[in-house]
Design a protein around this motif. Structure first.
Motif, PDB file in Angstrom:
ATOM      1  N   ASN A  33       0.803  10.058   7.813  1.00  0.00           N
ATOM      2  CA  ASN A  33      -0.489   9.544   8.275  1.00  0.00           C
ATOM      3  C   ASN A  33      -0.261   8.475   9.337  1.00  0.00           C
ATOM      4  N   SER A  50      -1.315   5.547   9.809  1.00  0.00           N
ATOM      5  CA  SER A  50      -1.079   4.141   9.493  1.00  0.00           C
ATOM      6  C   SER A  50       0.365   3.901   9.067  1.00  0.00           C
ATOM      7  N   ARG A  67      -1.657  -2.295  16.733  1.00  0.00           N
ATOM      8  CA  ARG A  67      -1.453  -2.690  15.348  1.00  0.00           C
ATOM      9  C   ARG A  67      -0.101  -3.327  15.077  1.00  0.00           C
ATOM     10  N   PHE A  92       7.303  -2.478  -4.915  1.00  0.00           N
ATOM     11  CA  PHE A  92       6.517  -2.615  -6.154  1.00  0.00           C
ATOM     12  C   PHE A  92       6.134  -1.221  -6.656  1.00  0.00           C
ATOM     13  N   LYS A 103       3.868   2.029  -7.553  1.00  0.00           N
ATOM     14  CA  LYS A 103       2.868   2.602  -6.649  1.00  0.00           C
ATOM     15  C   LYS A 103       1.425   2.404  -7.131  1.00  0.00           C
ATOM     16  N   TRP A 141       0.177  -0.454  -7.562  1.00  0.00           N
ATOM     17  CA  TRP A 141      -0.318  -1.713  -6.987  1.00  0.00           C
ATOM     18  C   TRP A 141      -1.304  -1.478  -5.844  1.00  0.00           C
ATOM     19  N   LYS A 142      -2.248  -2.422  -5.771  1.00  0.00           N
ATOM     20  CA  LYS A 142      -3.222  -2.402  -4.685  1.00  0.00           C
ATOM     21  C   LYS A 142      -3.037  -3.679  -3.860  1.00  0.00           C
ATOM     22  N   THR A 143      -3.729  -3.754  -2.743  1.00  0.00           N
ATOM     23  CA  THR A 143      -3.684  -4.959  -1.921  1.00  0.00           C
ATOM     24  C   THR A 143      -4.013  -6.186  -2.765  1.00  0.00           C
ATOM     25  N   TRP A 167       1.037  -2.650   5.071  1.00  0.00           N
ATOM     26  CA  TRP A 167       1.565  -1.576   4.234  1.00  0.00           C
ATOM     27  C   TRP A 167       2.619  -0.767   4.976  1.00  0.00           C
ATOM     28  N   ASP A 184       4.573   1.944   2.913  1.00  0.00           N
ATOM     29  CA  ASP A 184       4.176   3.155   2.212  1.00  0.00           C
ATOM     30  C   ASP A 184       3.604   2.702   0.878  1.00  0.00           C
ATOM     31  N   ASP A 185       3.427   3.619  -0.086  1.00  0.00           N
ATOM     32  CA  ASP A 185       2.688   3.168  -1.251  1.00  0.00           C
ATOM     33  C   ASP A 185       3.516   2.369  -2.260  1.00  0.00           C
TER      34      ASP A 185
END
Ligand SMILES: Nc1nc2c(ncn2[C@@H]2O[C@H](COP(=O)(O)OP(=O)(O)O)[C@@H](O)[C@H]2O)c(=O)[nH]1
Ligand SMILES: Nc1nc2c(ncn2[C@@H]2O[C@H](COP(=O)(O)OP(=O)(O)O)[C@@H](O)[C@H]2O)c(=O)[nH]1
Lengths: 525, 525
Positions: free
Chosen positions: B39, B41, B425, B451, B453, B455-457, B474, B476-477
């Motif tokens: 992707n 991003s 960016r 961390f 996967k 986890w969120k922001t 970010w 990756d996840d």
């Protein structure tokens, strides 16, 4: 009948009933390219094994897009002694159906594109109005995600439009967005004090929308319906409505139904393939191996590694196949039909000893005219493939006593042709046997020859001039298979080559053994 | 002015003179996709180094096709105090120009295609009438091949239509073609006894044509002109004509000239880029790094491995570049312009303190209307990019004493903006410096965090909540860069993390060292 995203849903029941009532179906696909490899001929060597050919096609052809699918259904009307036909020409394109859906990439081969546009193919129609699709795995995933969202909502963990990231406590609002968020809260507070029912926010960034959802969800867990709306220009803004409980439920139910319908829309064209598959009807194609591979790859599942597994999957999806190219190059047709390309075949089968079949287009379906060729439109190609099949089937009836003018696709006479897919340019294996092991011709008259890249076919002819007729299958510019006409010449050739410097000869058996060893070494961890 | 294969040759001199007379040029490209990777991003991390970013774009974006190129030329008319503009919108497609030319494969990204068709983009026009092109290497090869063929002909080694494979002796004709070839010889012998000048053979296979050439060349080394002709349906047949020496020479000359013209046609659109390049004029674009990369990749040469080499090649092709996205996000514009997307920028620059520039479309050129947006047509985008540049340049004139309403693109005031391409960016490196080393911001307040996967922001915000404001990029996840607001917090964060089990922290410096070591290991043979 032309089918695009615009009329797909309206046509679907017509497609289903056409399949249901049919005696057999004919199909054809158009692709954005044929071979991703260095050149087509290197990828289709005359001495490939079926396993090698399958592996090459899988590796080098599946990244192209099948973007037009022709389906023609043939129903025999016994009283009128003719077939009633319904043709569908589907435009197909993987338009991402929402932001979470896969953004498909596909390869275009400029020669293929150029060829198709020169035939009048309309790419704008494909790209603008192509029907989307999902394979089985994607469909399952999308349905699961929807299910999960529903469950979360049922548990009250989130409003329908929002899934909490770590649902405890207020959202962390970074410094630079604090002003923005307070302004939003002010507006929403306003909602509860004035008579407006709805407030629409300015378009903002995805991150800001996330903050808004998080904040509102925490501050007003009930009593608000929050929704992201997309403008025609693809700008997204948030709409917030003050709602009572009943109204909120109604909106949520509405949203759910819309979601379900969108899911079905996303499965799109795959539903047609599912219907063909479920019908178990005979599916006829011309030189159809790539069509079958692409159809499975695009609408069912990634192609399996092994040829054996591919055959199994294919037989699940299409339990009965017939390839008119294979049929026409098999006796008793072989001697009567010099060129088996679809256009030539169709012409040949209009004249004696063959007969053009009697067909009639079903009411409400546009009529194709074989005098005015529309070759390379998938619907038309499927149509004439079906005609060719009927002509050849009926010809077989002339050998019966008494002769029969119409032979059903279910006749025993058809059996020798079922589930054998034509293998292009393989010298000694005419077809892929979909229901069992393939032919294993002895290749003990075949030599594997390597030589300097300056060599031409004529040098090979010269080298083997003592052995009479030979057949050369180029592998690349420094190697080729050479088939001798007699097996006992192999030993002589091997002996004479022993001291040769410019070229090298191996028997086919030696060559294959070496390849298997290479493979074993390479596949070790 | 819309330029396709159909009017390209007629337009070329107009293009050349527009470039010649211009004070500056604006360009824009449309592509069949942006990113081939997982992707976008993930491919544009906020902490990329310029080298990393270049490598990612090269790897994941160059297999797309640049299929529309907008060129807008701006010439300042001092007397009328306005710019005279000429816009060209070129459709581009690598139609294979003969059978030996490369059959280009390119990737399409369905979201990009979908976006363009929703904007009314005409793909049929691209595919049907796109102008072909060759890069420099391809052009050189094709010209060499033609040269070689000519030399061979001059030496009498072959007739123009035929290159001998091993020119001694008659061709080896396989058994199954002997009948066919004898029939051809009969027909040709007939030519010498009757009054016909020309005989046309039936369409036949490539191999049969080869045999015919070989046989005729050997049997009738002079006195015949043999030519393969392609019908509209792409069938090839051979035409054989009885000719005297003068006539044969004339035909060969004719053929040569045709060949030369075809070569120029094949170089096609690349000639426009050559002209831009040779002019040395200022080339303005908006967010133009990908445009520059694609232009070089498609019309000059494969992109170099190293960023440094890329900069060098770019500066050869475009000696002076200016990126309006970079300009508008640099002071004094930065504070005045909140959103720098092309559409928003154009709107912003119409109002005070900026002024819409005075422009006039040159006679004979179609006029674009900025009130009626035609965004995402390359010609239009190039046009408004040019307008934005003029507005910003002129704004700088207001700071002079006395203020000046018109600032020339050659003014010293422009120099700070030359040859700096906007980097999307990247948090702390605003641009790629095309004429020297890039900025190397200290990243000693940056942590590399891995961390689970899940986890969120918000989990990252929570983890670093003691440190006040942080910035998350970010990767990756399971990994991200976290920028702390103060460098001295880094050690504290490292210390607290020492015994953490669920996550791991490295300083940016440690992380980069690890990556360099990985790379060294991987690049060892
Ligand atoms: N050295 C050499 N290589 C050849 C020759 N002809 C074909 N090849 C190679 O073999 C491959 C297959 O060629 P062929 O079977 O004739 O198929 P085609 O490419 O469709 O004409 C080509 O791509 C070349 O690499 C030849 O005369 N000499
Ligand atoms: N584990 C986890 N990964 C994330 C999260 N947000 C983003 N990512 C990962 O980081 C990548 C970049 O995301 P982001 O910078 O937000 O850009 P976006 O994809 O345009 O929204 C994504 O593709 C994900 O793999 C998150 O909340 N949790």
């Amino acid at each position: 009948m032309e089918v695009t995203r615009k009329n797909f849903k309206d046509c679907l029941s017509a497609v289903y009933s056409a399949i249901d009532e049919a005696d057999f179906l004919a199909i054809d696909g158009e692709f954005s390219g044929i071979s991703d490899g260095p050149n087509v001929s290197a990828l289709t060597n005359g001495m490939d094994t079926p396993e090698e050919r399958y592996a090459k096609l899988k590796k080098h052809s599946m990244d192209f897009l099948l973007f037009q699918f022709g389906l023609c259904t043939f129903k025999y009307d016994t009283e009128a002694s003719k077939y009633i036909i319904k043709c569908f020409n589907f435009y197909i394109f993987p338009k991402p159906f929402n932001r979470a859906s896969p953004d498909i990439k596909f390869i275009c081969q400029s020669s293929s594109i150029d060829f198709l546009v020169s035939q009048g193919f309309d790419f704008n129609k494909v790209f603008r109005h192509g029907i989307p699709y999902l394979n089985q795995e994607e469909e399952a995933r999308v349905r699961e995600q929807a299910e999960e969202r529903r469950n979360q909502q049922a548990n009250g963990a989130a409003t329908p439009s929002y899934i909490s990231p770590s649902s405890k406590g207020p959202a962390h609002v970074p410094e630079e967005h604090k002003d923005f968020i307070s302004r939003v809260i002010e507006k929403v507070d306003g909602l509860f004090t004035n008579s407006e029912k709805t407030v629409e926010l300015e378009p903002c960034t995805g991150f800001q929308r996330k903050l808004i959802y998080q904040t509102l969800n925490w501050k007003y867990p009930k009593g608000l319906h929050v929704e992201t709306i997309e403008t025609e220009k693809k700008e997204r803004y948030i709409q917030i409505s003050k709602v009572d409980d009943a109204e909120r439920k109604r909106r949520e139910q509405q949203k759910l139904e819309k979601e379900q319908e969108e899911l079905n829309d996303a499965v799109g064209f795959s539903r047609v393939i599912h219907a063909i598959s479920k019908s178990g009807k005979l599916v006829v194609g011309h030189n159809m191996l790539l069509d079958v591979m692409h159809t499975i790859h695009q609408f069912y599942c990634p192609l399996p590694q092994d040829l054996k597994d591919f055959k199994e999957v294919s037989m699940c999806v299409f339990p009965r196949l017939l390839d008119t190219k294979l049929m026409s190059s098999t006796q008793p047709f072989k001697d009567l039909i010099p060129i088996t390309s679809l256009a030539e075949l169709e012409k040949r089968l209009k004249v004696a000893p063959f007969k053009s079949p009697k067909v009639e287009t079903a009411e409400g379906f546009p009529r194709y005219d074989t005098a005015q060729e529309q070759l390379h439109e998938a619907g038309y190609d499927a149509y004439i493939t079906g005609l060719c099949f009927i002509s050849m089937a009926n010809y077989l009836g002339s050998f019966l006593t008494p002769p029969k003018a119409h032979i059903s696709p279910r006749s025993k006479l058809m059996e020798p042709f079922f589930n054998k897919l034509f293998l292009m340019r393989i010298i000694d294996i005419p077809y892929l046997n979909m229901t069992g092991p393939d032919l294993r011709p002895k290749r003990d008259h075949v030599l594997y020859v390597t030589f300097p890249k300056e060599w031409k076919t004529s040098d090979l002819y010269q080298l083997f001039s003592a052995f009479g007729n030979i057949q050369v299958s180029w592998i690349d510019d420094t190697s080729a298979f050479v088939s001798l006409s007699q097996t006992d010449q192999v030993q002589i050739a091997m002996n004479t080559s022993r001291y040769a410097e410019s070229y090298r000869i191996q028997t086919y058996a030696e060559y294959m053994k070496g390849r298997r060893q290479d493979k074993d070494v390479n596949s070790q961890p």
